[in-house]
Design an enzyme around this catalytic site. Structure first.
Site, PDB file in Angstrom:
ATOM      1  NE  ARG A  24       7.010  20.830  -1.294  1.00 52.12           N
ATOM      2  CZ  ARG A  24       5.994  21.661  -1.511  1.00 52.12           C
ATOM      3  NH1 ARG A  24       4.750  21.313  -1.242  1.00 52.12           N
ATOM      4  NH2 ARG A  24       6.213  22.841  -2.002  1.00 52.12           N
ATOM      5  CG  ASP A  50       2.279  23.295   0.332  1.00 55.84           C
ATOM      6  OD1 ASP A  50       1.388  24.161   0.358  1.00 55.84           O
ATOM      7  OD2 ASP A  50       3.108  23.208  -0.584  1.00 55.84           O
ATOM      8  CD  GLU A 108       6.016  25.654  -0.303  1.00 52.47           C
ATOM      9  OE1 GLU A 108       5.964  26.350  -1.321  1.00 52.47           O
ATOM     10  OE2 GLU A 108       5.010  25.371   0.367  1.00 52.47           O
ATOM     11  CG  HIS A 153       4.795  23.097  -7.410  1.00 49.82           C
ATOM     12  ND1 HIS A 153       5.764  22.638  -6.550  1.00 49.82           N
ATOM     13  CD2 HIS A 153       3.778  23.521  -6.632  1.00 49.82           C
ATOM     14  CE1 HIS A 153       5.344  22.777  -5.303  1.00 49.82           C
ATOM     15  NE2 HIS A 153       4.140  23.312  -5.319  1.00 49.82           N
ATOM     16  CG  ASP A 154       4.922  26.837  -5.285  1.00 49.79           C
ATOM     17  OD1 ASP A 154       3.743  26.883  -5.681  1.00 49.79           O
ATOM     18  OD2 ASP A 154       5.277  26.188  -4.284  1.00 49.79           O
ATOM     19  CG  ASP A 169       1.810  29.231  -9.984  1.00 51.48           C
ATOM     20  OD1 ASP A 169       2.093  28.149 -10.504  1.00 51.48           O
ATOM     21  OD2 ASP A 169       1.680  29.398  -8.753  1.00 51.48           O
ATOM     22  NE  ARG A 188       1.346  25.884  -9.517  1.00 51.99           N
ATOM     23  CZ  ARG A 188       1.148  25.564  -8.238  1.00 51.99           C
ATOM     24  NH1 ARG A 188       0.543  24.456  -7.916  1.00 51.99           N
ATOM     25  NH2 ARG A 188       1.575  26.363  -7.280  1.00 51.99           N
TER      26      ARG A 188
END
Length: 349
Positions: free
Chosen positions: A74, A76, A106, A185-186, A230, A234
């Site tokens: 994956r 980024d 992503e 996670h974003d 965020d 996370r």
């Protein structure tokens, strides 16, 4: 990043490190230099020969880990690297070792040009995430947005139309390789966006499990993690099982087992998506195998009269919920779906 003999990390020559800009709004202790960006790889005047060593290093890393045995990458923010042919080179290296290795990029927006078979197999499917939570979570959505995701409540008809549009956006192979997700996670956790409406979350999960694509579960969603954006989203996984939602975990296990049990739910064509009120009906087909999925995202029972024309001639058997038994055949049946209920039937030769 390269390790140095002092035990600290030193930046590779093509990276830029800064100590004056915090990451994600969190100040680093002691002003520790952080990796911040890759200067343009195609700008030799700024960094002579940056293009070649970066390509070599990226290809070497990709080669090493695929050969080691990982299933894929994956990758980024791939749009940050604008060098012509860079991702094609990475793909060629990866596929030369394992043609079945999975490459996902992503990219948050719709990007058909990236899925032409020369760069990635699939993308993180944020365009599907938005309408999914917006439909199943209508009535309990927080006032939250992230990038182009707005999470505005959707009715069934608008949801069905958007799903059909998204399914037509890419070739079928790319559609089957899309990385389908409900959060990451974003961004804030789906459970948090839905204000803890677990019934809506469960239907959204079942929707992903009955659609083409690679269904992705962000760690902790399966045991009930709920957090804002965020850095809260996370947080570490809680290893104390007393903190887990064990009923939700059992549901996730059953939902993933449903998908594994029926190939038609993984790779079957989507023949039809219909929406009315708060109900959505989806038909899947794979050769002589068929599946019918019905969602009632409303708070009241719903009766749905199914058109017999698209139904298979063989008996359709109940596949979900796991404890449900029931069949129908031939004449147009009327199915009754309880509030927040989901039903799946399959027909196999």
């Amino acid at each position: 990043m390269n390790s140095s003999t002092s035990g600290h990390c030193s930046a590779a020559p093509w990276t830029a490190a800064r100590s004056d800009r915090p990451a994600g709004g969190v100040q680093t202790p002691g002003g520790t230099p952080l990796f911040w960006e890759l200067p343009p790889l195609s700008a030799p005047r700024r960094r002579p020969h940056a293009n070649t060593p970066t390509r070599i290093r990226a290809s070497g890393v990709a080669h090493h880990w695929i050969e080691f045995g990982i299933d894929g990458w994956r990758l980024d923010v791939p749009r940050k690297i604008e060098t012509e042919g860079f991702w094609k080179d990475v793909r060629n290296v990866v596929k030369s070792i394992n043609p079945e290795a999975y490459l996902a990029g992503e990219i948050w927006s719709e990007a058909p040009d990236w899925l032409r078979g020369d760069r990635f197999d699939g993308l993180m499917n944020y365009p599907l995430l938005d309408p999914t939570l917006s439909f199943f979570g209508a009535g309990s959505l927080r006032d939250y947005s992230k990038a182009h995701l707005t999470f505005d409540p959707l009715g069934a008809d608008a949801f069905a139309n958007e799903i059909q549009r998204l399914l037509a956006l890419y070739g079928w192979e790319a559609t089957c390789a899309q990385l389908n997700l409900l959060d990451s996670h974003d961004m804030a956790r789906a459970q948090w966006i839905l204000r803890g409406n677990t019934a809506a979350l469960r239907q959204a999960v079942l929707f992903l499990m009955t659609m083409p694509g690679a269904s992705c579960i962000c760690y902790g969603d399966e045991i009930g993690l709920s957090a804002a954006g965020d850095p809260h989203c996370r947080e570490a996984f809680p290893w104390d099982e007393d903190e887990w939602d064990s009923d939700l975990l059992s549901f996730y296990r059953a939902a993933t087992a449903l998908r594994h049990r029926h190939e038609v739910l993984r790779t079957g064509r989507v023949e039809e998506v219909q929406g009315e009120g708060r109900t959505v009906t989806i038909r899947r087909a794979l050769g002589e195998t068929a599946a019918l999925v019905v969602f009632n995202a409303g708070d009241d029972p719903a009766e749905i009269e199914l058109d017999s024309a698209p139904l298979p001639s063989t008996m359709m058997s109940a596949a979900w919920p796991p404890t449900t038994d029931g069949t129908f055949q031939d004449t147009a049946p009327t199915v009754r779906i309880p509030p927040r209920g989901t039903r799946v039937w399959t027909a196999e030769p």
